[in-house]
Design a protein around this motif. Structure first.
Motif, mmCIF file in Angstrom:
data_model
loop_
_atom_site.group_PDB
_atom_site.id
_atom_site.type_symbol
_atom_site.label_atom_id
_atom_site.label_comp_id
_atom_site.label_asym_id
_atom_site.label_seq_id
_atom_site.Cartn_x
_atom_site.Cartn_y
_atom_site.Cartn_z
ATOM 1 N N GLU A 69 38.696 31.503 -0.809
ATOM 2 C CA GLU A 69 37.678 32.541 -0.964
ATOM 3 C C GLU A 69 38.278 33.938 -0.766
ATOM 4 O O GLU A 69 37.961 34.877 -1.498
ATOM 5 N N LYS A 72 40.338 34.802 -3.830
ATOM 6 C CA LYS A 72 39.462 35.170 -4.951
ATOM 7 C C LYS A 72 38.944 36.595 -4.790
ATOM 8 O O LYS A 72 38.850 37.356 -5.757
ATOM 9 N N ARG A 73 38.610 36.960 -3.558
ATOM 10 C CA ARG A 73 38.112 38.311 -3.284
ATOM 11 C C ARG A 73 39.178 39.364 -3.588
ATOM 12 O O ARG A 73 38.889 40.397 -4.215
ATOM 13 N N ALA A 75 41.620 38.965 -5.642
ATOM 14 C CA ALA A 75 41.825 38.953 -7.096
ATOM 15 C C ALA A 75 40.765 39.792 -7.795
ATOM 16 O O ALA A 75 41.053 40.499 -8.767
ATOM 17 N N ARG A 76 39.515 39.736 -7.300
ATOM 18 C CA ARG A 76 38.442 40.559 -7.884
ATOM 19 C C ARG A 76 38.727 42.044 -7.709
ATOM 20 O O ARG A 76 38.326 42.856 -8.541
ATOM 21 N N GLU A 77 39.396 42.380 -6.620
ATOM 22 C CA GLU A 77 39.738 43.778 -6.366
ATOM 23 C C GLU A 77 40.964 44.217 -7.160
ATOM 24 O O GLU A 77 41.330 45.389 -7.155
ATOM 25 N N GLU A 81 46.838 38.768 -8.775
ATOM 26 C CA GLU A 81 46.676 38.375 -10.173
ATOM 27 C C GLU A 81 46.812 36.867 -10.291
ATOM 28 O O GLU A 81 47.799 36.296 -9.814
ATOM 29 N N ASN A 88 48.680 32.406 -7.853
ATOM 30 C CA ASN A 88 48.283 33.789 -7.574
ATOM 31 C C ASN A 88 49.497 34.599 -7.131
ATOM 32 O O ASN A 88 50.306 34.138 -6.314
ATOM 33 N N SER A 177 39.784 49.118 -2.432
ATOM 34 C CA SER A 177 40.732 48.949 -3.529
ATOM 35 C C SER A 177 41.902 49.915 -3.404
ATOM 36 O O SER A 177 43.060 49.561 -3.652
#
Length: 243
Positions: A69, A72-73, A75-77, A81, A88, A177
Motif C-alpha cells: 500500500e 502504491k501511494r 507510485a501515485r505521487e 515507477e 518498482n 510531492s
C-alpha cells in the motif's frame, strides 16, 4: 434527518462505533510510507534503485500488505515507477521534473511573499531566522537531507504567515510531492549551498522590510531558479567543446 444543534437519538452511527476496535494512532501502511519517504529524501534510496516489497517487509517484520500500500501511494505521487514484470523503481529526477515543479511553485511563492510581507509576525520572522541558521549548520555538516527539511519548513512557514487558508491548503497538497521529488532544495543544483542558505536569509530580510512587491518578486524568482545564487550547470551548458 437530524436537525443541527439538537440531541441525536440514542443509536445510529455514534452507537455503532461502540463495538468497534479503537483506531490505532497511525495505520501500519502510513508508517511504512513515512519510512520509505524519509529514505528517498535522505538519499538512502537512489534514483533507478529497485524497491523490493518482500525484502522491505522482511526487514521491518511486517506483512507485505502495508508495504504494498505504501509503495502504491508513492507510485501515485510519481516518486516510484512501476515497470510491469520487473517491479518498482525509484523515479529518476530530471531537469524536466524540476522545471515542472518550479512552474507550479512560482505563482504560489509569489503570492505567499506578497501576503506575508504585510502579515508576518515577529514570532514567525524569528522562526525563519532559526531555519536559516539550521540550513547553514546543515551545509557545514554536509547534511543535505537536513537542509531540505529546513528549506521545506521555511517555505511552509511563509505560506502560513501569509494568512490565506486556501494558499496553505494548496501548499499542503503540493508539498508531499515536492518533498519526495526533492524539488525544493534542487537535487540537481551544482552551486554553493552556503550561498543558497544566505539567499534564504535575504528573503527573510525582504519580509522584514514589508514591501509586498519586492518580497513577492524575490520569492517568485527563488522558486523559478532565477535567484542570485549561481548554478555551475548553467555555466557548463554555455561552454563549447573547445573550452
Amino acid at each position: 434527518m437530524a436537525v443541527r444543534g439538537t440531541t441525536q437519538p440514542e443509536g445510529g452511527f455514534a452507537s455503532s462505533l461502540a463495538g468497534k476496535d479503537r483506531l490505532r494512532p497511525a495505520l501500519l501502511s502510513d508508517q511504512v510510507y513515512d519510512l520509505l519517504r524519509t529514505a528517498l529524501i535522505d538519499g538512502d534510496l537512489q534514483p533507478g534503485e529497485r524497491v523490493v516489497e518482500s525484502e522491505i517487509a522482511r526487514r521491518l517484520g511486517v506483512s507485505q500488505a502495508p508495504v504494498r500500500e505504501a509503495v502504491k501511494r508513492l507510485a501515485r505521487e510519481g516518486v516510484l515507477e512501476h515497470i510491469p514484470r520487473r517491479g518498482n523503481f525509484v523515479a529518476e529526477v530530471s531537469e524536466r521534473d524540476v522545471e515542472h515543479a518550479r512552474q507550479v511553485r512560482e505563482p504560489l511563492e509569489r503570492l505567499a511573499g506578497e501576503l506575508a510581507a504585510t502579515a508576518i509576525t515577529a514570532a514567525e520572522l524569528s522562526r525563519l531566522d532559526d531555519l536559516v541558521r539550521e540550513m547553514r549548520d546543515a551545509v557545514a555538516r554536509g547534511d543535505l537531507g537536513r537542509f531540505r527539511d529546513a528549506d521545506i519548513t521555511f517555505h511552509a512557514t511563509v505560506g502560513e504567515a501569509a494568512g490565506n487558508p486556501f494558499l496553505t491548503r494548496m501548499w499542503g497538497v503540493l508539498e508531499p510531492s515536492l518533498r519526495t521529488l526533492r524539488a525544493i532544495a534542487d537535487p540537481l543544483f551544482d552551486g554553493d549551498w552556503q550561498a543558497m542558505a544566505d539567499e534564504h536569509g535575504r528573503l527573510v530580510a525582504l519580509l522584514r522590510e514589508g514591501d509586498p512587491k519586492a518580497a513577492g518578486q524575490a520569492f517568485a524568482e527563488h522558486a523559478a531558479g532565477r535567484g542570485p545564487v549561481p548554478d555551475r550547470r548553467s555555466t557548463r551548458a554555455k561552454r563549447t567543446p573547445a573550452d
